[in-house]
Design an enzyme around this catalytic site. Structure first.
Site, PDB file in Angstrom:
ATOM      1  N   HIS A   1      -0.594   5.681   8.611  1.00  0.00           N
ATOM      2  CA  HIS A   1       0.185   6.729   7.943  1.00  0.00           C
ATOM      3  C   HIS A   1      -0.610   8.037   7.859  1.00  0.00           C
ATOM      4  CE1 HIS A   1       4.046   5.261   6.663  1.00  0.00           C
ATOM      5  NE2 HIS A   1       3.541   4.171   6.099  1.00  0.00           N
TER       6      HIS A   1
ATOM      7  N   CYS B   1       7.934  -1.070   5.687  1.00  0.00           N
ATOM      8  CA  CYS B   1       7.406   0.250   5.346  1.00  0.00           C
ATOM      9  C   CYS B   1       8.307   0.862   4.291  1.00  0.00           C
ATOM     10  CB  CYS B   1       7.343   1.148   6.579  1.00  0.00           C
ATOM     11  SG  CYS B   1       6.663   2.791   6.226  1.00  0.00           S
ATOM     12  N   LEU B   2       7.713   1.365   3.221  1.00  0.00           N
ATOM     13  CA  LEU B   2       8.488   1.959   2.137  1.00  0.00           C
ATOM     14  C   LEU B   2       9.292   3.164   2.603  1.00  0.00           C
ATOM     15  CD1 LEU B   2       5.796   1.841  -0.711  1.00  0.00           C
ATOM     16  CD2 LEU B   2       7.531   0.131  -0.153  1.00  0.00           C
TER      17      LEU B   2
ATOM     18  N   GLN C   1       3.329   9.690   1.995  1.00  0.00           N
ATOM     19  CA  GLN C   1       4.563   9.051   1.555  1.00  0.00           C
ATOM     20  C   GLN C   1       5.025   9.543   0.186  1.00  0.00           C
ATOM     21  OE1 GLN C   1       3.002   4.912   2.508  1.00  0.00           O
ATOM     22  NE2 GLN C   1       5.166   4.687   3.074  1.00  0.00           N
TER      23      GLN C   1
ATOM     24  N   GLY D   1       0.826  -1.197   0.000  1.00  0.00           N
ATOM     25  CA  GLY D   1       0.000   0.000   0.000  1.00  0.00           C
ATOM     26  C   GLY D   1       0.861   1.247   0.000  1.00  0.00           C
TER      27      GLY D   1
ATOM     28  N   HIS E   1      -2.092  -0.430   8.252  1.00  0.00           N
ATOM     29  CA  HIS E   1      -0.781   0.207   8.080  1.00  0.00           C
ATOM     30  C   HIS E   1      -0.939   1.559   7.377  1.00  0.00           C
ATOM     31  CE1 HIS E   1       3.709  -0.162   7.301  1.00  0.00           C
ATOM     32  NE2 HIS E   1       3.370   0.841   6.494  1.00  0.00           N
ATOM     33  N   GLU E   2      -1.772   1.604   6.310  1.00  0.00           N
ATOM     34  CA  GLU E   2      -1.941   2.853   5.567  1.00  0.00           C
ATOM     35  C   GLU E   2      -2.796   3.861   6.334  1.00  0.00           C
ATOM     36  OE1 GLU E   2       0.059   3.170   3.179  1.00  0.00           O
ATOM     37  OE2 GLU E   2       0.555   1.039   3.297  1.00  0.00           O
TER      38      GLU E   2
END
Length: 486
Positions: A454, A408-409, A367, A362, A450-451
């Protein structure tokens, strides 16, 4: 001996070309075909597809005369060889057009085929093949590469259409460096078989990182084909050179009979090559060289976080990742929300070209340096539609938790063991302002949470158990695999 009706289309093409004071070469350039093909059309030796006839009518400003002549002409599109006796073999490829573009890190391929069903049964699917080889002629080296870094459907981002209709697809073969899929003349909404005598255009696209695809592209003639063309596009700064060979069941590799023609389009170098009536089972292979500043073997290997930075992902320490994203006022901000979602999907495409996401993945707007409440989640299932979340909040979460490693990116060099609810209900909003409640379970629940975190300035480090630290990506053993649930 040509019939009068059969010659009418050829005569109309020649008449209007003369009226417009165009040479055969000039008309060929406007149509993006080989000049010899125009000679075949005017000589009645080639009829072309319905799409080509419409293009001719437009280019020649014929007011419908060329198109009507093509419609009046008896069909001459049956194969020149023996009559096929199965629906698949009864397909005739009127136009086979491959366009390969290299953007500096990734190859993007678009395949377009104009098909004519010359058989007696409807055609309901089309077989597409995808093969890569980073080190041609070095099988042991290639096998070692693809064992450790197999090509996946997740990173291919395969899409297919028949005209404007999306095509679903099913996997026939899934190997480390080779895929075969059936493109179905159907989708969740409707079916559109190709009936006897009908024509249609299908296109499919996919992308492969340079790390997995060597500097070659091959076309194999598996169905009777009238026209086959290939275009290769590279950054001109790489000083590309292109050459080609052909082979068949009875002949070894020989140079292409005609060279690829090079043109410049701004900062791009485009090479095009076309052949008419290629024999069945012939293979045409184009290869290229690109200028690089340093030898491949001496190039430093970038870290995962460096790759994400190069893909435009905001990294840990940026204040935006610790801030709450601004919700959209929908539907009044629908256009802005749509733009943000588009940019998220573009970011996902860049990232997926660099890494295999066996668990799905995602991306949240912060991000990519956009402080708005939007995120896109890609499920792990091949072909599944992305999940778009606008203004998402947690409406309900199960008391039962599990612990799984997440990445995580925005700090992709490590993985962390994170407790998450096994089930969650998310409240979110459609572009038209309609409120939604959607339940997600297991791995999808983890991806979505997770998203959502963010968008509220929370990173997974904040969710980890006390006294627990992330591990390096080298220590992690679950890359490319989905989470497991009992």
């Amino acid at each position: 001996m040509e019939s009068t009706r059969g010659a009418s289309f050829a005569a109309e093409v020649k008449r209007f070309r003369t009226i417009r004071s165009l040479s055969k070469a000039a008309l060929a350039r406007r149509l993006s075909v080989d000049p010899s093909y125009v000679s075949h059309l005017e000589g009645g030796r080639e009829r072309g597809s319905s799409q080509l006839a419409r293009r001719l009518d437009t280019v020649l400003d014929a007011g419908g005369a060329v198109w009507r002549a093509w419609q009046d002409e008896p069909s001459a599109t049956s194969p020149r060889s023996e009559k096929p006796d199965s629906p698949a073999a009864a397909l005739l490829v009127l136009e086979d057009d491959a366009a390969l573009t290299f953007d500096g890190t990734t190859y993007h391929l678009r395949m377009r085929r104009w098909l004519h069903n010359t058989g007696t049964e409807p055609v309901t699917r089309y077989l597409a093949r995808i093969a890569v080889d980073r080190h041609p002629g070095e099988p042991e080296r290639s096998n070692e590469l693809y064992r450790s870094r197999p090509l996946t459907f997740d990173e291919l981002q395969l899409t297919a259409h028949c005209g404007d209709e999306p095509m679903t697809w099913t996997v026939k073969h899934d190997r480390d460096a080779f895929k075969e899929v059936w493109l179905e003349f159907a989708n969740a909404r409707t079916r559109f078989p190709l009936y006897p005598g009908q024509e249609t255009e299908i296109t499919y696209t996919y992308s492969v990182s340079e790390a997995l695809w060597g500097r070659w592209f091959q076309r194999a003639v598996r169905l009777p084909t009238r026209e086959l063309s290939v275009s290769l596009t590279f950054p001109a700064a790489l000083q590309p050179t292109v050459w080609g060979t052909e082979s068949s069941l009875t002949a070894t590799f020989a140079p292409l009979r005609t060279p690829a023609e090079r043109t410049e389009q701004g900062e791009l170098a485009v090479f095009t090559w076309t052949t008419l009536d290629p024999p069945l089972h012939t293979r045409f292979r184009l290869e290229w060289n690109l200028r690089t500043d340093t030898p491949e073997e001496s190039e430093p290997v970038p870290t995962p976080s460096t790759l994400m930075t190069q893909a435009g992902i905001v990294q840990e320490g940026d204040p935006l990742l610790a801030s709450t994203a601004q919700p959209f006022d929908l539907p009044s901000e629908a256009e802005e929300a749509h733009t943000v979602v588009r940019k998220l999907k573009e970011g996902i495409a860049r990232v997926r070209a660099l890494h295999t996401f066996g668990k799905g993945m995602g991306l949240a707007a912060p991000q990519i340096n956009i402080g708005r409440a939007a995120a896109v989640v890609v499920p792990p299932d091949a072909g599944a539609e992305p999940i778009i979340l606008l203004n998402p909040t947690i409406a309900e979460a199960s008391a039962e938790l599990d612990r799984q490693y997440e990445g995580c990116l925005s700090y992709f060099d490590v993985r962390g063991l994170v407790p998450r609810p096994l089930s969650v209900v998310i409240a979110h909003t459609d572009l038209d302002g309609t409120p939604r409640l959607t339940r997600f379970d297991h791995g999808l629940a983890r991806l979505v949470l997770h998203e959502v975190d963010h968008l509220h300035g929370v990173l997974y480090r904040d969710r980890m158990d006390p006294d627990t630290e992330p591990i390096t990506v080298d220590e992690y053993r679950g890359t490319g695999e989905n989470w497991t649930y009992s």
